[in-house]
Design an enzyme around this catalytic site. Structure first.
Site, short mmCIF file in Angstrom:
data_model
loop_
_atom_site.label_atom_id
_atom_site.label_comp_id
_atom_site.label_asym_id
_atom_site.label_seq_id
_atom_site.Cartn_x
_atom_site.Cartn_y
_atom_site.Cartn_z
N VAL A 16 0.83 -1.21 0.00
CA VAL A 16 0.00 0.00 0.00
C VAL A 16 0.86 1.26 0.00
CG1 VAL A 16 -1.81 1.28 1.24
CG2 VAL A 16 -1.86 -1.23 1.21
N ARG A 47 11.34 -1.11 7.35
CA ARG A 47 12.13 -2.05 8.16
C ARG A 47 13.47 -2.33 7.48
NH1 ARG A 47 8.41 -7.01 9.00
NH2 ARG A 47 8.45 -6.57 6.79
N VAL A 133 -11.39 -0.69 5.75
CA VAL A 133 -12.50 -1.60 5.43
C VAL A 133 -12.79 -1.54 3.94
CG1 VAL A 133 -14.89 -2.22 5.93
CG2 VAL A 133 -13.52 -1.11 7.68
N GLY A 135 -10.97 -1.80 1.21
CA GLY A 135 -10.01 -1.20 0.27
C GLY A 135 -10.47 0.10 -0.34
N GLY A 188 -1.16 -14.49 -5.94
CA GLY A 188 -0.88 -13.34 -5.07
C GLY A 188 -2.10 -12.82 -4.33
N GLU A 191 -1.86 -14.49 1.19
CA GLU A 191 -0.49 -14.34 1.70
C GLU A 191 0.08 -15.71 2.03
OE1 GLU A 191 -0.10 -11.40 4.75
OE2 GLU A 191 -1.66 -10.18 3.84
N ASP A 202 -9.59 -11.22 9.59
CA ASP A 202 -9.58 -9.96 8.84
C ASP A 202 -11.01 -9.43 8.68
OD1 ASP A 202 -8.06 -8.11 6.77
OD2 ASP A 202 -9.84 -8.84 5.74
N LYS A 206 -12.99 -6.00 10.34
CA LYS A 206 -13.75 -5.05 9.54
C LYS A 206 -15.20 -4.97 10.03
CE LYS A 206 -10.77 -5.84 5.56
NZ LYS A 206 -10.50 -6.73 4.42
N GLY A 305 -5.41 -4.64 -2.52
CA GLY A 305 -4.43 -4.32 -3.55
C GLY A 305 -3.83 -2.94 -3.31
P1 NDP Z 1 3.26 -4.70 3.66
O1 NDP Z 1 3.70 -5.83 4.51
O2 NDP Z 1 3.34 -4.85 2.19
O3 NDP Z 1 4.08 -3.40 4.05
C1 NDP Z 1 4.40 -3.07 5.36
C2 NDP Z 1 5.41 -1.98 5.36
O4 NDP Z 1 5.71 -1.62 6.70
C3 NDP Z 1 6.75 -2.36 4.71
O5 NDP Z 1 7.22 -1.30 3.94
C4 NDP Z 1 7.65 -2.61 5.92
O6 NDP Z 1 9.01 -2.31 5.65
C5 NDP Z 1 7.12 -1.60 6.89
N1 NDP Z 1 7.40 -1.96 8.27
C6 NDP Z 1 7.17 -3.12 8.91
N2 NDP Z 1 7.56 -3.04 10.19
C7 NDP Z 1 8.05 -1.80 10.35
C8 NDP Z 1 8.60 -1.11 11.45
N3 NDP Z 1 8.73 -1.68 12.64
N4 NDP Z 1 9.01 0.17 11.26
C9 NDP Z 1 8.88 0.78 10.06
N5 NDP Z 1 8.35 0.17 8.98
C10 NDP Z 1 7.93 -1.10 9.13
O7 NDP Z 1 1.76 -4.36 4.12
P2 NDP Z 1 0.60 -3.76 3.24
O8 NDP Z 1 1.08 -2.57 2.51
O9 NDP Z 1 -0.08 -4.84 2.49
O10 NDP Z 1 -0.47 -3.32 4.37
C11 NDP Z 1 -0.29 -2.15 5.12
C12 NDP Z 1 -1.56 -1.86 5.90
O11 NDP Z 1 -2.63 -1.67 4.99
C13 NDP Z 1 -2.00 -2.98 6.84
O12 NDP Z 1 -2.59 -2.43 7.98
C14 NDP Z 1 -3.04 -3.72 6.03
O13 NDP Z 1 -3.99 -4.39 6.84
C15 NDP Z 1 -3.70 -2.55 5.32
N6 NDP Z 1 -4.40 -2.92 4.10
C16 NDP Z 1 -3.74 -3.61 3.13
C17 NDP Z 1 -4.41 -3.96 1.99
C18 NDP Z 1 -3.70 -4.70 0.90
O14 NDP Z 1 -4.38 -5.04 -0.09
N7 NDP Z 1 -2.41 -4.97 1.01
C19 NDP Z 1 -5.82 -3.59 1.78
C20 NDP Z 1 -6.39 -2.82 2.85
C21 NDP Z 1 -5.70 -2.52 3.98
P3 NDP Z 1 9.85 -3.12 4.54
O15 NDP Z 1 9.35 -2.64 3.22
O16 NDP Z 1 11.24 -2.70 4.79
O17 NDP Z 1 9.59 -4.55 4.79
N1 HSE Z 2 -6.38 -9.58 3.04
C1 HSE Z 2 -7.41 -8.62 2.82
C2 HSE Z 2 -8.42 -9.17 1.83
C3 HSE Z 2 -6.80 -7.34 2.31
O1 HSE Z 2 -8.19 -10.23 1.24
O2 HSE Z 2 -9.47 -8.60 1.66
C4 HSE Z 2 -7.75 -6.19 2.33
O3 HSE Z 2 -8.08 -5.79 3.61
#
Ligand code: NDP
Ligand code: HSE
Length: 432
Positions: A16, A47, A133, A135, A188, A191, A202, A206, A305
């Protein structure tokens, strides 16, 4: 337009966060025009700092998210790290430093939403979370703002894309659960550890958020009844098909008929193919909202996504920046009704029960008696003799609506009958 930019700290640059950064850069002029000031990415906490991140100035990247949030010149923090810690502490620290927050973190909001809202309010700052919630689908804002003058009685929907993809594949190809999960992983959609999705955590997070906003109350994550899809079999899906239904993982939040309590639940359910949710395919989400004056509303679109979720994050960013420039804040938590959350046993629903029974005289009458004694009315019965050496038949019973406790009590009583050799499947029926 103000020329001094509003500074944004991006916590997390994964699926994201990287899309948020990309759109902030490519749409910088439009965002500035809509906000009334330019927005500048002032730092990106991750990280793994050495990872190559396209379009991100390496000078902005840090592993010290706390220092970034505490810097003193940040106007908005976008938290897209996920999980409980360090996200919770970082968001709280942001408020303490006078910074508003946009988050996509449903797990954190479902667990600690009230405390985070209280911290935002204490410090006169915003907490926005449209992306948490469904996306890209605008749902939090319609519930928090557009429907603030109405009375929402029910929210019913598909809020998890991964499980919808799996169930859709099982339905269209006849695949079993494991096979469909493997396909979702390969493409993809799931996870490496799919537990949060397939076990319904999850969707339950929501549901807790949606129920809280919809009914102006607090619904804890532990108060959401949760069942995942891991027990759904190809036979369940085939059985649903025979009934003119399909199986979906639904999140259902309801206000009781007397208005004095609410319920929130997540479980697989059969829904008729004629129901609009039945045609929600692949990883899409869709949510029905039933409100007293508005009637039925349906929200549909990509629920996950990077790019779709970033759209919701950026919508919040624009709103929070506008509030900042207008020296105001948006809506905070509205939980004044303090309605109790009733347990699953009190939810009124219907069951589809598939039994393996002895194929001999009187069995149907015995089964019917168990239903009658539990006060559960039968809607339809379908029996099919298997003509196997064990002399068994399949008996499929669909009930009328009854309290879940009465329905599950009926199933327990059926299990004790000598003539019932096994309960092949139990699934709730919704959407009629
Ligand atoms: P990712 O795992 O892809 O990204 C997480 C990011 O956080 C990475 O860049 C990671 O760093 C960084 N990170 C992890 N730990 C730390 C830390 N301690 N300090 C600083 N940075 C840190 O997650 P997503 O982007 O998929 O999801 C992010 C949020 O969005 C979550 O809350 C998820 O529930 C929510 N969300 C995601 C959706 C999706 O489709 N993916 C949809 C809706 C909500 P690094 O890159 O170095 O690993
Ligand atoms: N894992 C979640 C899903 C991501 O499949 O809907 C969006 O919150």
């Amino acid at each position: 337009m103000r020329t001094r930019p509003l500074k944004v700290a991006l916590l997390g640059c994964g699926v994201v966060g990287s899309e948020v950064a990309r759109i902030m850069t490519t749409h910088a002029d439009d965002l500035a025009a809509r906000i009334g000031a330019p927005v500048e990415l002032a730092g990106v906490a991750v990280r793994r700092p050495s990872k190559v991140r396209e379009g991100i100035d390496p000078a902005l990247v840090t592993t010290d998210a706390t220092a970034l949030v505490e810097r003193g010149d940040i106007d908005v923090v976008i938290e897209v790290i996920g999980g409980i810690e360090p996200a919770r502490t970082l968001i709280t620290t942001a408020f303490e430093h006078g910074t508003s927050v946009v988050s996509a973190n449903k797990a954190l909001l479902a667990q600690d939403g009230p405390a985070l809202h209280a911290a935002a309010e204490r410090h006169g700052r915003d907490l926005y979370y449209e992306a948490a919630v469904a996306g890209a689908i605008p749902l939090v804002r319609p519930l928090r703002e557009s429907l603030a003058g109405d009375k929402v009685n029910r929210v019913l929907g598909i809020v998890n894309g991964t499980t919808n993809f799996i169930l859709d594949r099982m339905d269209t190809s006849g695949a079993g659960y494991s096979e469909a999960l493997d396909e979702a992983t390969a493409l993809g959609y799931a996870e490496a550890d799919p537990t949060a999705d397939v076990e319904g955590f999850d969707a339950a997070a929501k549901a807790a958020i949606l129920a809280g906003i919809a009914f102006h109350t607090r619904v804890g994550i532990g108060e959401v009844h949760r069942e995942g899809i891991t027990e759904v079999t190809a036979a369940d899906i085939a059985s649903a098909r025979r009934m003119g239904c399909t199986v979906k993982l639904l999140a259902i939040c309801e206000r009781a008929a007397d208005g004095r309590s609410v319920t929130a639940r997540v479980h697989p359910a059969m829904i008729p193919l004629s129901h609009p949710l039945a045609s929600v395919r692949e990883a899409y989400n869709a949510v029905f909202v039933e409100a007293e004056a508005a009637g039925q509303l349906m929200f549909y679109g990509p629920g996950a996504g990077g790019s779709p979720t970033a759209s919701a994050v950026l919508g919040d960013l624009v709103a929070v920046c506008r509030n900042k420039l207008g020296e105001t804040t948006g809506p905070g938590e509205s939980a004044y009704t303090r309605l109790p959350v009733s347990p699953m046993g009190e939810v009124v629903t219907r069951y589809h029960i598939s039994l393996d029974v002895a194929d001999k005289p009187g069995v149907l009458a015995q089964v019917a008696t168990v239903f009658a004694e539990s006060g559960v009315s039968i809607d339809t019965v379908r029996q099919q003799s298997r003509q196997d050496p064990d002399g068994e038949a399949s008996l499929v019973v669909v009930t009328h609506r009854a309290p879940d406790a009465a329905l599950s009590g009926t199933v327990e009583a059926l299990r004790k009958l000598d003539t019932v050799r096994g309960v092949a499947s139990i699934m709730r029926v919704e959407g009629e």
